[in-house]
Design an enzyme around this catalytic site. Structure first.
Site, PDB file in Angstrom:
ATOM      1  CB  CYS A   1      -0.945   0.105   1.189  1.00  0.00           C
ATOM      2  SG  CYS A   1      -2.165  -1.206   1.265  1.00  0.00           S
TER       3      CYS A   1
ATOM      4  NE  ARG B   1       5.988   2.067  -0.538  1.00  0.00           N
ATOM      5  CZ  ARG B   1       6.141   1.832   0.760  1.00  0.00           C
ATOM      6  NH1 ARG B   1       5.157   1.347   1.468  1.00  0.00           N
ATOM      7  NH2 ARG B   1       7.276   2.088   1.355  1.00  0.00           N
TER       8      ARG B   1
ATOM      9  CD1 TRP C   1      -0.135  -6.602  -2.613  1.00  0.00           C
ATOM     10  CD2 TRP C   1      -0.507  -6.971  -0.433  1.00  0.00           C
ATOM     11  NE1 TRP C   1       0.129  -7.924  -2.354  1.00  0.00           N
ATOM     12  CE2 TRP C   1      -0.082  -8.184  -1.024  1.00  0.00           C
ATOM     13  CE3 TRP C   1      -0.793  -6.971   0.928  1.00  0.00           C
ATOM     14  CZ2 TRP C   1       0.042  -9.377  -0.315  1.00  0.00           C
ATOM     15  CZ3 TRP C   1      -0.668  -8.156   1.642  1.00  0.00           C
ATOM     16  CH2 TRP C   1      -0.252  -9.334   1.020  1.00  0.00           C
TER      17      TRP C   1
ATOM     18  CG  ASN D   1       1.300   0.691   4.261  1.00  0.00           C
ATOM     19  OD1 ASN D   1       1.021  -0.502   4.189  1.00  0.00           O
ATOM     20  ND2 ASN D   1       2.538   1.141   4.247  1.00  0.00           N
ATOM     21  N   GLY D   2      -1.106  -0.885   6.286  1.00  0.00           N
ATOM     22  CA  GLY D   2      -0.843  -1.672   7.493  1.00  0.00           C
ATOM     23  C   GLY D   2      -2.043  -2.521   7.845  1.00  0.00           C
TER      24      GLY D   2
ATOM     25  CD  GLU E   1      16.337 -14.818  -6.254  1.00  0.00           C
ATOM     26  OE1 GLU E   1      15.631 -15.101  -5.271  1.00  0.00           O
ATOM     27  OE2 GLU E   1      16.172 -13.775  -6.916  1.00  0.00           O
TER      28      GLU E   1
ATOM     29  CE  LYS F   1      13.207 -12.821  -8.574  1.00  0.00           C
ATOM     30  NZ  LYS F   1      13.999 -12.385  -7.458  1.00  0.00           N
TER      31      LYS F   1
ATOM     32  CD  GLU G   1       9.444 -12.826  -7.481  1.00  0.00           C
ATOM     33  OE1 GLU G   1       8.823 -12.129  -6.678  1.00  0.00           O
ATOM     34  OE2 GLU G   1      10.676 -12.895  -7.479  1.00  0.00           O
TER      35      GLU G   1
ATOM     36  CG  HIS H   1      16.773 -38.001   0.920  1.00  0.00           C
ATOM     37  ND1 HIS H   1      17.146 -39.190   1.473  1.00  0.00           N
ATOM     38  CD2 HIS H   1      17.919 -37.400   0.509  1.00  0.00           C
ATOM     39  CE1 HIS H   1      18.475 -39.308   1.436  1.00  0.00           C
ATOM     40  NE2 HIS H   1      18.957 -38.224   0.838  1.00  0.00           N
TER      41      HIS H   1
ATOM     42  CE  LYS I   1      11.655  -3.720  -5.605  1.00  0.00           C
ATOM     43  NZ  LYS I   1      12.044  -5.093  -5.901  1.00  0.00           N
TER      44      LYS I   1
HETATM   45  C1  F6R Z   1      11.359 -11.504  -4.751  1.00  0.00           C
HETATM   46  C2  F6R Z   1      11.419 -10.364  -3.863  1.00  0.00           C
HETATM   47  C3  F6R Z   1      11.049 -10.567  -2.444  1.00  0.00           C
HETATM   48  C4  F6R Z   1      11.886  -9.666  -1.528  1.00  0.00           C
HETATM   49  C5  F6R Z   1      11.376  -9.768  -0.080  1.00  0.00           C
HETATM   50  C6  F6R Z   1      12.219  -8.953   0.865  1.00  0.00           C
HETATM   51  O1  F6R Z   1      11.797 -11.181  -6.021  1.00  0.00           O
HETATM   52  O2  F6R Z   1      11.705  -9.278  -4.258  1.00  0.00           O
HETATM   53  O3  F6R Z   1      11.155 -11.910  -2.061  1.00  0.00           O
HETATM   54  O4  F6R Z   1      13.223 -10.053  -1.615  1.00  0.00           O
HETATM   55  O5  F6R Z   1      10.052  -9.326  -0.024  1.00  0.00           O
HETATM   56  O6  F6R Z   1      12.189  -7.608   0.531  1.00  0.00           O
HETATM   57  P1  F6R Z   1      13.277  -6.604   1.072  1.00  0.00           P
HETATM   58  O7  F6R Z   1      14.578  -7.020   0.463  1.00  0.00           O
HETATM   59  O8  F6R Z   1      12.826  -5.266   0.631  1.00  0.00           O
HETATM   60  O9  F6R Z   1      13.305  -6.770   2.558  1.00  0.00           O
END
Ligand code: F6R
Length: 604
Positions: free
Chosen positions: A2, A27, A74, A98-99, A476, A480, A483, A499, A599
């Site tokens: 948000c 956001r 969000w 936001n929250g 990772e 990627k 997501e 396993h 984000k």
């Molecule tokens: C995935 C991604 C998230 C962030 C996570 C932590 O591509 O971007 O998994 O890495 O939300 O965010 P930060 O680094 O801002 O604490």
């Protein structure tokens, strides 16, 4: 998670609020809304979906005025629809938030005589405030009284139709900044939102609230005492970056990495292969343990760092997912160094872990990309990534910068703890110095990887395998892919597959194997053969040596540039980013703003 923008002045505000919202869209983008206060009271416009939908709504039904608050959502409580979109109104009050208001159900029950029009937790704020106004309190007293009744995390902006031209703001757990203008005052979730409006910001502290008017502002602490907070002057580089000729921010950010890894490195390694000032402030010799806490991609960077610190510096490392950390009662020794790893510096769980460790008496540091963030301000020491604004929701350049910084710190620890000779340390520093060039060379695999992405895009599910420091890179890679392409993917330590998960391998199941030609290469190749024997379609990400030896066993093989095992995880991560990116583009998903994501995750 948000985004909030607010402006109070004498000129019209709607267009500038929308501009601020666009900068905050990363956001959350489930719905958006704006409210203005003008001579005829409070007016609002809301729309489901992205900000373009709100712009359409505003062009059909324009509103404007000298004060306004705006929000991009969000969803936490209530599905993303117009009724649940902010601003929420009750009587004379309009609010954006936001929250999460944790006690919203109790408040709703208390206010059951009132009519609620949304399923959100936020709406109770407007009703509480309106009740206090109806009881005869002034707007300022009503706001202070309302805040005392809220439990949970919030950043909020609120306006009252009381004949005053003011915005009320408060912060408890979620970030909020006041921007100082000339005859105008601003509010924003972060510096990016205010980039075009003000470079002089005041970051509200926990429990702070404020009243903004065209002439100025006053901040109060949680005891309602008027306080002064420091002004932070934002440098020009912190503005929102543009996409340029790239189709997506994510691709632009992937391509920025030869520059961003160097920008990171400059903070940690000085000229002539000496450690930089920032790194030198840490003393790894006086601690017996390193505690790294992060979420998502940042946590995978921390996982890679565990291999580095243990192997090169002989320092014990605990890596924790921040959302689990404080609730599992970790046994902490005060003689530990804690590092929170976070792009945004605002992730609620990572911030909570930082506070937890600070309270436990640990030395704390925050490795962050946003140096004005809460973590940077609250940790004993803030360490910058310097990757520049990362707009794509899927983290790319921040990840390689986190790895670069952590690799430098691991080397520093190795030297401080006498585990690496001067010669070996210098060799590894040179490896880091060559990183930018190798990342550029890695990007040359783009066209090849793009072709492979076509094959991967038809899959319903995929596995990513690695050994050693390539395990977190496999995690990772899987993250990627899921997501941004929405293909189900799992990362596994290659030796762990038999396993259990190997039961899922059938004909043509894509298995992405990350295996540069290192001391574990043969073992990984054996695991690769085990899944190939069961019909898996192998995509091998290796280097030229590995390609020569095992490329023929794979459906496809990518020779990433050969690199010292120390920096190979950084190089291999570029392949993972490109694979996920092109798969998502092939499938036509919204690469920069994938569904359901935001984000900066500022709620638990
Ligand atoms: C995935 C991604 C998230 C962030 C996570 C932590 O591509 O971007 O998994 O890495 O939300 O965010 P930060 O680094 O801002 O604490």
């Amino acid at each position: 998670m948000c985004g909030i923008v607010g402006i109070v002045g004498t000129e019209t505000v709607t267009a500038r609020l929308i501009d601020g919202l666009k900068r905050l869209e990363y956001r959350g983008y489930d719905s958006a809304g704006v409210a203005v206060l003008n001579g005829s009271g409070l007016k609002r416009a809301r729309a489901k979906g992205k900000i373009v939908a709100l712009i359409d709504e505003l062009s059909d039904n324009p509103i404007d005025g000298p004060a306004g608050i705006a929000h991009t959502r969000w969803a936490t409580h209530g599905e993303p629809n117009i009724a649940n979109a902010h601003p929420h109104f009750a009587g004379k009050v309009g609010v954006v938030h936001n929250g999460i208001i944790e006690n919203y159900q109790d408040i709703r029950a208390e206010l059951s005589h009132r009519t609620f029009t949304s399923e959100t937790d936020t709406e109770v704020i407007a009703h509480l405030m309106d009740e206090a106004l109806e009881a005869g309190q002034s707007s300022k007293d009503a706001f202070a009284a309302t805040l005392k009744k809220l439990r949970g995390a919030y950043a909020l902006a609120l306006m009252v139709d009381d004949g005053q031209n003011e915005i009320y703001a408060a912060r408890a757990g979620s970030p909020l900044a006041i921007g100082i203008g000339d005859g105008e005052m601003y509010l924003g979730s972060d510096a990016l939102a205010l980039a075009q409006l003000s470079r002089e910001l005041i970051y509200l502290e926990e429990g702070d609230w404020a009243v903004l008017s065209p002439k100025g502002f006053q901040v109060y602490d949680q005891n309602d005492k008027a306080v002064k907070r420091d002004v932070t002057v934002i440098t020009a580089g912190m503005g929102a970056s543009e996409k340029g000729d790239y189709d997506h921010y994510m691709l632009k950010e992937i391509y920025e990495q030869p520059i961003t890894v160097n920008a990171t490195l400059k903070n940690y390694l000085a000229e002539r292969d000496q450690f930089g000032d920032i790194a030198q402030k840490l003393d790894f010799n006086s601690v017996d343990r390193l505690v790294l806490t992060a979420c998502g991609t940042a946590c995978y960077a921390a996982e890679v760092a565990k291999y580095w610190f243990e192997q090169y510096a002989g320092l014990a490392v605990d890596v924790d997912i921040a959302s689990e950390f404080r609730y599992r009662h970790p046994v902490l020794s005060p003689n530990s160094q804690f590092i929170a790893v976070s792009q945004s510096g605002e992730t609620a769980d990572t911030l909570a872990a930082l506070r937890y460790c600070k309270d436990a008496g640990l030395k704390t540091a925050a490795l962050v990309n946003v140096m004005t963030s809460t973590m940077a301000r609250e940790a004993d020491m803030a360490m910058p990534l310097n990757a520049g604004p990362e707009i794509g929701v899927a983290s790319t350049k921040a990840f390689t910068s986190q790895l670069t910084a952590l690799a430098s710190l691991a080397l520093l620890a190795a030297v401080q703890r006498g585990k690496l000779s001067g010669e070996d340390a210098e060799k590894q520093m040179q490896n880091l110095g060559a990183l930018s060039l190798l990342v550029s060379t890695a990007l040359e695999q783009d066209t090849h990887i793009k072709k492979l992405a076509k094959d991967l895009s038809v899959a319903k599910s995929a596995f990513f395998l690695g050994r050693g420091a390539m395990v977190p890179i496999a995690f990772e890679g899987a993250l990627k892919l899921k997501e941004i392409s929405y293909i189900h993917a799992e990362g596994y330590a290659a030796g762990e597959l038999k396993h259990g998960p190997i039961a899922l391998i059938e004909k043509d199941t894509p298995v992405i194997v990350v295996a540069p030609h290192d001391r574990l290469f043969e073992k990984t190749v054996s695991n690769m053969q085990e899944v190939a024997a069961r019909g898996a379609r192998i995509f091998l990400f290796t280097d030229s040596e590995g390609h020569k030896e095992a490329g023929h066993m794979a459906f496809a093989s990518v020779a990433m540039p050969a690199a010292d095992p120390f920096i190979a995880p950084i190089i291999q991560s570029i392949g993972m980013q490109l694979l996920a990116y092109h798969t998502a583009v092939t499938l036509g998903t919204d690469v920069d703003q994938p569904r359901n994501l935001a984000k900066s995750v500022t709620v638990e």
